[in-house]
Scaffold this motif. Structure first.
Motif, mmCIF file in Angstrom:
data_model
loop_
_atom_site.group_PDB
_atom_site.id
_atom_site.type_symbol
_atom_site.label_atom_id
_atom_site.label_comp_id
_atom_site.label_asym_id
_atom_site.label_seq_id
_atom_site.Cartn_x
_atom_site.Cartn_y
_atom_site.Cartn_z
ATOM 1 N N VAL A 116 18.101 -44.148 3.481
ATOM 2 C CA VAL A 116 17.274 -45.275 3.923
ATOM 3 C C VAL A 116 16.035 -44.776 4.671
ATOM 4 C CG1 VAL A 116 17.224 -47.282 5.469
ATOM 5 C CG2 VAL A 116 19.153 -46.957 3.928
ATOM 6 N N VAL A 117 16.201 -43.758 5.516
ATOM 7 C CA VAL A 117 15.052 -43.197 6.237
ATOM 8 C C VAL A 117 14.000 -42.715 5.233
ATOM 9 C CG1 VAL A 117 14.301 -41.259 7.694
ATOM 10 C CG2 VAL A 117 16.334 -42.561 8.320
ATOM 11 N N GLU A 118 14.471 -42.037 4.183
ATOM 12 C CA GLU A 118 13.544 -41.525 3.170
ATOM 13 C C GLU A 118 12.805 -42.670 2.474
ATOM 14 O OE1 GLU A 118 15.326 -38.468 0.702
ATOM 15 O OE2 GLU A 118 13.917 -38.990 -0.888
ATOM 16 N N GLN A 119 13.549 -43.721 2.120
ATOM 17 C CA GLN A 119 12.900 -44.874 1.468
ATOM 18 C C GLN A 119 11.885 -45.548 2.388
ATOM 19 O OE1 GLN A 119 15.718 -47.767 -0.182
ATOM 20 N NE2 GLN A 119 17.138 -46.082 -0.492
ATOM 21 N N LEU A 120 12.219 -45.638 3.674
ATOM 22 C CA LEU A 120 11.293 -46.251 4.631
ATOM 23 C C LEU A 120 10.013 -45.414 4.729
ATOM 24 C CD1 LEU A 120 13.833 -47.189 7.447
ATOM 25 C CD2 LEU A 120 12.524 -48.820 6.070
ATOM 26 N N CYS A 121 10.186 -44.085 4.797
ATOM 27 C CA CYS A 121 9.011 -43.200 4.889
ATOM 28 C C CYS A 121 8.140 -43.356 3.649
ATOM 29 C CB CYS A 121 9.446 -41.740 5.036
ATOM 30 S SG CYS A 121 10.208 -41.386 6.619
ATOM 31 N N GLU A 122 8.778 -43.446 2.485
ATOM 32 C CA GLU A 122 8.003 -43.602 1.249
ATOM 33 C C GLU A 122 7.232 -44.917 1.240
ATOM 34 O OE1 GLU A 122 10.778 -42.944 -1.920
ATOM 35 O OE2 GLU A 122 10.463 -40.776 -1.830
ATOM 36 N N ALA A 123 7.870 -45.978 1.708
ATOM 37 C CA ALA A 123 7.191 -47.282 1.751
ATOM 38 C C ALA A 123 6.022 -47.226 2.735
ATOM 39 C CB ALA A 123 8.181 -48.368 2.156
ATOM 40 N N LEU A 124 6.218 -46.551 3.864
ATOM 41 C CA LEU A 124 5.156 -46.480 4.878
ATOM 42 C C LEU A 124 3.978 -45.660 4.370
ATOM 43 C CD1 LEU A 124 7.470 -46.126 7.985
ATOM 44 C CD2 LEU A 124 5.866 -48.013 7.539
ATOM 45 N N ILE A 125 4.291 -44.563 3.688
ATOM 46 C CA ILE A 125 3.212 -43.692 3.206
ATOM 47 C C ILE A 125 2.424 -44.389 2.090
ATOM 48 C CG2 ILE A 125 4.359 -42.321 1.398
ATOM 49 C CD1 ILE A 125 3.258 -39.849 2.888
ATOM 50 N N ALA A 126 3.084 -45.318 1.399
ATOM 51 C CA ALA A 126 2.388 -46.057 0.345
ATOM 52 C C ALA A 126 1.473 -47.141 0.929
ATOM 53 C CB ALA A 126 3.409 -46.700 -0.597
ATOM 54 N N ASN A 127 1.719 -47.523 2.173
ATOM 55 C CA ASN A 127 0.960 -48.633 2.773
ATOM 56 C C ASN A 127 -0.005 -48.226 3.885
ATOM 57 O OD1 ASN A 127 2.001 -51.539 1.865
ATOM 58 N ND2 ASN A 127 3.675 -50.069 1.722
ATOM 59 N N TYR A 128 0.187 -47.039 4.454
ATOM 60 C CA TYR A 128 -0.652 -46.595 5.580
ATOM 61 C C TYR A 128 -1.156 -45.179 5.309
ATOM 62 C CZ TYR A 128 1.332 -50.764 7.505
ATOM 63 O OH TYR A 128 1.676 -52.082 7.666
#
Ligand SMILES: [Zn+2]
Length: 280
Positions: free
Chosen positions: A157-169
Motif C-alpha cells: 500500500v505504501v508503494e501504491q500511495l507513493c506512485e499515486a503521489l508521484i503521478a500527481n505532484y
C-alpha cells in the motif's frame, strides 16, 4: 490503482480500506513547485487507531498526510496541497524545515523493541512474534537493535500511495525521517526497505524492462547508479569526459549502440545502458 482528486485520495476510484479524517495540525498551502519530497515515518504508537487519534489531537502539534496501518488500511489527515507537521527540525539537500516541501507518510510500526526473557516487546508491553523482529544496527550508527518488521500488505500500500503521489505532484525525492533528522530520529529505521522503494519510485517500476522498447522512442533518461562514468566512446576502456554523473541526473539520449547510450548533459558522452532508465 489509487486516484487523487482535489488533493484527496478518491475513495470511489481506489481499492483501499480508506478514510479521510482531517487533523487540525496543519498550516497553509504548499508553494508552487512543491511538495517535491516524500518522507517516510514509523508511528511508534500502540495501535493504528491510537496513532491516528494522537495525530488529530491539537496537543500533539504533529500530523502527517497519511497513516498506513499494518493491514494496509489508510487514513488521510491533511490534504496533499497543505503543509502537515511531520518532519520537525530537519535538513536535506541544503534546505531546512522539510515540512514546507514534503508529504509525510506515517506507517504503523512499534519501532525499537526491548528483549525480555520470553521474547521481544513494544514500549507499550505488547509481545511481538520472533518472525516479526528485524535485528540490525541503524544506518546512522549505534549497536544492533531489535525493530518491528513492516507487513507485506502495508508495504504494498505504501508503494501504491507513493506512485499515486508521484503521478500527481512534482516529487523528485524520497527519504526517511532518519535521513533528514539524523541523530534525533530513527524512523523508519532498518526494517524499512527505503533504498529499494526509493529506486522503484524515483527511477522506474519493476516492469520497466517490458516497456523499454516502447520508451526507446523517447529521448530522455535518468542516471540510476550512484555514480556513472561519462566516456568519450562506447567502451569501458574509453577515457572519461568529466567527473562521474550523479544518481538522478537527467539527460537527452542522442544515440543507442548495443549496451551503450550516447547522452547530452551539456557535455556529450557515452554511458552504460545498464545504469540508466528512460523517463517520460
Ligand atoms: Zn518521524
Amino acid at each position: 490503482m489509487i486516484s487523487i482528486t482535489n488533493h484527496r485520495i478518491d475513495p470511489t476510484a481506489s481499492e483501499l480500506k480508506f478514510s479521510y479524517d482531517e487533523s487540525p495540525n496543519h498550516s497553509g498551502l504548499f508553494r508552487t513547485g512543491t511538495p517535491d519530497t516524500l518522507v517516510m515515518h514509523f508511528t511508534l504508537g500502540d495501535t493504528y487507531t491510537s496513532s491516528v487519534n494522537w495525530l488529530k489531537n491539537p496537543n500533539a502539534k504533529a500530523s502527517a498526510h497519511l497513516v498506513v496501518g499494518r493491514k494496509g488500511e489508510v487514513v488521510q489527515l491533511v490534504p496533499f496541497n497543505q503543509i502537515a507537521w511531520h518532519a520537525g527540525a530537519s535538513q536535506w539537500n541544503g534546505r531546512s524545515g522539510l515540512n514546507n516541501y514534503s508529504i509525510g507518510i506515517e506507517i504503523a510500526n512499534a519501532g525499537i523493541l526491548s528483549k525480555r526473557s520470553d521474547g521481544y516487546y513494544t514500549t507499550f508491553g505488547k509481545r511481538i512474534d520472533n518472525d516479526q523482529v528485524v535485528l540490525a544496527p541503524h544506518k546512522n550508527g549505534g549497536p544492533e537493535r531489535a525493530w518491528e518488521a513492516y507487513t507485506p500488505t502495508q508495504m504494498a500500500v505504501v508503494e501504491q500511495l507513493c506512485e499515486a503521489l508521484i503521478a500527481n505532484y512534482p516529487i523528485s525525492e524520497l527519504v526517511g525521517h532518519d535521513d533528514i533528522a539524523p541523530g534525533r530520529k530513527f524512523d523508519p529505521g532498518p526494517a524499512f526497505p527505503i533504498e529499494s522503494l526509493r529506486s522503484k519510485i524515483l527511477f522506474g517500476r519493476k516492469d520497466e524492462e517490458e516497456r523499454t522498447l516502447d520508451r526507446e522512442s523517447r529521448n530522455k533518461g535518468i542516471v540510476t547508479a550512484e555514480l556513472l562514468n561519462l566516456r568519450q566512446s562506447p567502451s569501458l576502456n574509453a577515457p572519461t569526459v568529466t567527473e562521474p554523473l550523479r544518481q538522478g541526473t537527467r539527460f537527452e539520449i542522442l544515440k543507442i549502440e548495443g549496451d551503450w547510450v550516447k547522452v547530452d548533459v551539456c557535455l556529450e558522452g557515452w554511458v552504460s545502458r545498464k545504469h540508466i532508465k528512460y523517463f517520460e
